[in-house]
Design an enzyme around this catalytic site. Structure first.
Site, PDB file in Angstrom:
ATOM      1  N   THR A 172       0.845  -1.197   0.000  1.00 48.89           N
ATOM      2  CA  THR A 172       0.000   0.000   0.000  1.00 48.89           C
ATOM      3  C   THR A 172       0.878   1.244   0.000  1.00 48.89           C
ATOM      4  OG1 THR A 172      -1.847  -1.085   1.132  1.00 48.89           O
ATOM      5  CG2 THR A 172      -1.741   1.305   1.289  1.00 48.89           C
ATOM      6  N   PHE A 174       1.038   5.375   0.684  1.00 51.33           N
ATOM      7  CA  PHE A 174       0.395   6.359   1.548  1.00 51.33           C
ATOM      8  C   PHE A 174       0.883   7.759   1.213  1.00 51.33           C
ATOM      9  CE2 PHE A 174       0.440   2.412   3.899  1.00 51.33           C
ATOM     10  CZ  PHE A 174      -0.741   2.391   4.630  1.00 51.33           C
TER      11      PHE A 174
END
Length: 262
Positions: A172, A174
């Site tokens: 992921t 960010f």
């Protein structure tokens, strides 16, 4: 420094914040909107919001919130490897479990696991770590959560299955957001939001401007424009030289804004 994130202690977002910023104070919030509001009000100094996952794709809510809050800016980005685990109470097994709770993005990353185990029913909750905490507190062998191994350890749960996401390389990305527009580190990137005329070739011309300047387009996201049916906002992330995002924004669309240099 205090950094806000969505979730409870033990969430992947908290781990990513600590990996990026080191020994800082972290504070969890229920929703992405709450994180943005806390940064905007000064309750926290910065906020860490997921913007993209290698399985799920772009997390559009993050981009929309940044457009809706012009006082906030992207000042850095980081990536964090996500290892999704099936977590239950001690004594629970895959055979005893019937309900599995987690965040919708997390559940989407594990669709293959649920197809292979049709006896499991997915239940949407606000947060991975919060789901782990809740199932441990219930002491119910029929319920489990998808979350991290550190969250299982923190709340006293048991990891029943590891790395259950559809792809082993689950990462992921960010954004770190702040009221201060100064980049925390200069990665040579920019994020722009542009609204284009509803006419033939408008997107082509905007992308052509990027290509003509020799910039690399990293991503392009189209989102519905609020209160304007069938008009769209385009979010562009670009590898770009320092100080040049403003000139590009001014020529790319009839309405544009830089969401951050980082």
């Amino acid at each position: 420094m205090t950094v806000g994130y969505q979730g409870e202690p033990g969430a992947f977002s908290e781990a990513a914040a600590l990996a990026l910023l080191g020994d800082v104070e972290t504070r969890g919030f229920v929703t992405f909107d709450d994180v943005v509001d806390a940064v905007e009000s000064g309750e926290v100094d910065t906020g860490l919001l997921p913007c993209e996952n290698t399985i799920y794709g772009s997390i559009a809510r993050t981009y929309d919130l940044l457009l809706q809050h012009p006082t906030l800016h992207i000042v850095d980005e980081t990536t964090h490897r996500i290892v999704q685990c099936l977590v239950g109470v001690h004594g629970a097994t895959l055979e005893t479990i019937r309900v599995v709770a987690s965040h919708p993005v997390t559940l989407e990353q594990c669709r293959g696991f649920f197809r292979k185990n049709p006896q499991l029913r997915a239940e949407i909750v606000e947060d991975t770590a919060g789901a782990v905490r809740e199932i441990v507190g219930r002491s119910d062998p029929h319920r489990a959560a998808v979350g991290s191994a550190p969250a299982a350890q923190r709340y006293g749960g048991s990891v029943i299955a590891e790395n259950i996401a559809d792809e082993a390389e689950n990462v992921t990305r960010f954004f770190l957001v702040s009221r201060d527009s100064k980049p925390r580190q200069n990665l040579g990137r920019a994020c722009l939001a542009i609204v284009l005329p509803h006419e033939p070739g408008s997107l082509h011309r905007a992308l052509g401007e990027i290509a003509a300047r020799g910039y690399n387009l990293r991503s392009l996201i189209a989102r519905p424009r609020q209160a304007r049916p069938f008009e769209y906002v385009f979010y562009l992330e670009i590898d770009i030289g320092p100080g040049t995002a403003g000139a590009l924004a001014s020529t790319s669309g009839r309405e544009s804004r830089i969401l951050g240099n980082y």
